[in-house]
Design a protein around this motif. Structure first.
Motif, PDB file in Angstrom:
ATOM      1  N   ALA A  83      -5.051  -3.330   5.154  1.00  0.00           N
ATOM      2  CA  ALA A  83      -3.623  -3.642   4.984  1.00  0.00           C
ATOM      3  C   ALA A  83      -3.152  -4.460   6.181  1.00  0.00           C
ATOM      4  O   ALA A  83      -3.486  -4.143   7.326  1.00  0.00           O
ATOM      5  CB  ALA A  83      -2.804  -2.363   4.851  1.00  0.00           C
TER       6      ALA A  83
ATOM      7  N   ARG B 237       0.835  -1.209   0.000  1.00  0.00           N
ATOM      8  CA  ARG B 237       0.000   0.000   0.000  1.00  0.00           C
ATOM      9  C   ARG B 237       0.872   1.262   0.000  1.00  0.00           C
ATOM     10  O   ARG B 237       0.602   2.222  -0.727  1.00  0.00           O
ATOM     11  CB  ARG B 237      -0.942   0.012   1.204  1.00  0.00           C
ATOM     12  CG  ARG B 237      -2.036   1.083   1.086  1.00  0.00           C
ATOM     13  CD  ARG B 237      -2.913   1.147   2.329  1.00  0.00           C
ATOM     14  NE  ARG B 237      -4.097   1.965   2.092  1.00  0.00           N
ATOM     15  CZ  ARG B 237      -4.115   3.291   2.085  1.00  0.00           C
ATOM     16  NH1 ARG B 237      -2.979   3.970   2.307  1.00  0.00           N
ATOM     17  NH2 ARG B 237      -5.231   3.961   1.870  1.00  0.00           N
TER      18      ARG B 237
ATOM     19  N   LEU C 255      -6.976   2.643  -3.594  1.00  0.00           N
ATOM     20  CA  LEU C 255      -5.976   2.026  -2.728  1.00  0.00           C
ATOM     21  C   LEU C 255      -6.609   0.943  -1.857  1.00  0.00           C
ATOM     22  O   LEU C 255      -7.834   0.933  -1.635  1.00  0.00           O
ATOM     23  CB  LEU C 255      -5.344   3.085  -1.830  1.00  0.00           C
ATOM     24  CG  LEU C 255      -4.447   4.108  -2.517  1.00  0.00           C
ATOM     25  CD1 LEU C 255      -4.146   5.264  -1.569  1.00  0.00           C
ATOM     26  CD2 LEU C 255      -3.157   3.458  -2.997  1.00  0.00           C
ATOM     27  N   PRO C 256      -5.786   0.034  -1.336  1.00  0.00           N
ATOM     28  CA  PRO C 256      -6.314  -0.956  -0.392  1.00  0.00           C
ATOM     29  C   PRO C 256      -7.009  -0.302   0.795  1.00  0.00           C
ATOM     30  O   PRO C 256      -6.539   0.699   1.340  1.00  0.00           O
ATOM     31  CB  PRO C 256      -5.053  -1.716   0.040  1.00  0.00           C
ATOM     32  CG  PRO C 256      -4.140  -1.618  -1.142  1.00  0.00           C
ATOM     33  CD  PRO C 256      -4.372  -0.237  -1.689  1.00  0.00           C
TER      34      PRO C 256
END
Length: 331
Positions: A176, A111, A172-173
Motif C-alpha cells: 500500500a 486498503r 487484500l493488498p
C-alpha cells in the motif's frame, strides 16, 4: 493478440473483448453482465505481467488468467486495485493462487476501505442475494413464454453468484502506498497515482508515460458515474489534475477505450451537475424539484453521449442518483 472475444468455459456472464492499446498493453473490456464486471488493464513487462482490477467474482478473474496463460509464460507480478468497490477486487484471490509471488497493490485509503466497508458489503451480498434468487424464481413461474429464457438465464447467474460470494476468500493488498508509487521495469515506467477524491476517497490512477496511456478505474467510465461513495464536489478537480498528464488513450473502469475528448465530456458533466444542484438548492427547492430541474437543464447536452449503453445503464436513472448524492452534500 490485437483483439479477440473470450469467456469462461462455463459460459457464464464473464465475457471480455481483449484489445491491444499500446506496445505490450491490452485491455479486457467487460461485456454487460448480470452482475457487472469491470475492465482489466494488462501490461507486459520484461519480468512479468501487471493487471489492474479483478472483477466482481473469482470466476471472472479466472477467465483473465486463462487468457494470460495463452498469451505468455511470464507470471503476473503485480495486481493493482483502483478502489474498494466489489466489482473491482472480488477476484483478487485468484492471482496469488495462480501466481504465488504476485503482489496486490493499492493505496492505504483503498486498503482501509476494503477492510472497513468492503468486507461488510460481501456480507450484504450474502444476505440479500437469496431474496433476489427467490424473486427470480417467482417471476419465472409466472412469466409468459417469451420472457422465460431471459429469466432462466438470470436465475442461473444469480444462483452461481450466490455460491461464489459465499465462498469468497478476500485477498487484500500486500503493498500500500500514499500519494505516488513508481515501478521502473527495464522496458517500462509505471506510475500509480492518487490525484484526489472522485469516485471514492482513494481512487488510484495507473499512468504509462511512454505509452501515453492512463487507467482510471471508475473515476472515468463510459456511462453515468455512480456517486454513492463519491465526492461530486471534488471530482472535477481531480479530473483536472488527471488532464495535466500527457496521454492519448484512457482505459476506463467500464466501457471501451477512449481518447481525451471523453475526459472533457465526462468532467463537464460532473461539474455541470454539481453546479446545477447548487443553483437549485439555493432557491430552497426540494430534492424532487431539484431532480426535475437538473434533468431538464442537463439532458440536451449530456443525455445522448451518456446513453451509449442504453437500458443497461440508463442516463436518467444514473443522474437521479448523482443529484441525490450531491443534494445531500451541499444542502
Amino acid at each position: 493478440m490485437d483483439c479477440c472475444a473470450h469467456e469462461g468455459p462455463e459460459g457464464g456472464d464473464a465475457r471480455f473483448d481483449f484489445k491491444k492499446v499500446g506496445d505490450g498493453v491490452w485491455v479486457a473490456v467487460a461485456a454487460p453482465a448480470y452482475k457487472v464486471n469491470c475492465n482489466t488493464a494488462i501490461t507486459e513487462n520484461d519480468d512479468g505481467m501487471m493487471v489492474v482490477d479483478t472483477h466482481s467474482k473469482p470466476s471472472a478473474a479466472r477467465v483473465i488468467v486463462e487468457q494470460l496463460r495463452q498469451m505468455t509464460s511470464k507470471p503476473v507480478r503485480y495486481v493493482v486495485n483502483t478502489h474498494f468497490h466489489w466489482d473491482h477486487w472480488h477476484g483478487n484471490e485468484v492471482y496469488p493462487a495462480a501466481y504465488p509471488n504476485a503482489e496486490i497493490v493499492s493505496n492505504n485509503i483503498t486498503r482501509e476501505a476494503m477492510v472497513k466497508k468492503g468486507f461488510k458489503r460481501i456480507q450484504d451480498h450474502v444476505r440479500t442475494v437469496p431474496a433476489e434468487v427467490a424473486k427470480l424464481r417467482a417471476d419465472l413461474a409466472a412469466a409468459p413464454p417469451a420472457q422465460r429464457a431471459k429469466l432462466e438465464s438470470d436465475l442461473k447467474l444469480a444462483e452461481a453468484y450466490l455460491a461464489e460470494v459465499k465462498g469468497l476468500k478476500p485477498a487484500l493488498p500486500t503493498i500500500a502506498f500514499e500519494q505516488t508509487m513508481k515501478l521502473y521495469r527495464r522496458d517500462r515506467e509505471i506510475h500509480l497515482l492518487h490525484l484526489g477524491r472522485a469516485h471514492t476517497e482513494g481512487d488510484v490512477f495507473v499512468y504509462l508515460p511512454k505509452e501515453k496511456i492512463v487507467v482510471t478505474g471508475d473515476a472515468v467510465i463510459g456511462w453515468t458515474p455512480y456517486m454513492g461513495d463519491g465526492y461530486p464536489e471534488d471530482w472535477a478537480g481531480t479530473l483536472d489534475r488527471l488532464a495535466q498528464l500527457d496521454f492519448t488513450h484512457i482505459i476506463m473502469g467500464h466501457g471501451d477505450v477512449v481518447g481525451r475528448d471523453w475526459l472533457t465530456t465526462f468532467r463537464a458533466y460532473v461539474h455541470d451537475m454539481v453546479a446545477a444542484v447548487r443553483v437549485e438548492v439555493a432557491t430552497g427547492a426540494t430534492l424532487d424539484e431539484v431532480k426535475q430541474q437538473v434533468t431538464a437543464k442537463l439532458a440536451p447536452t449530456y443525455e445522448k453521449p451518456f446513453s451509449a449503453y442504453g437500458e443497461y445503464r440508463p442516463w436518467r436513472t444514473g443522474l437521479a442518483g448523482n443529484v441525490e448524492r450531491t443534494f445531500a452534500m451541499v444542502s
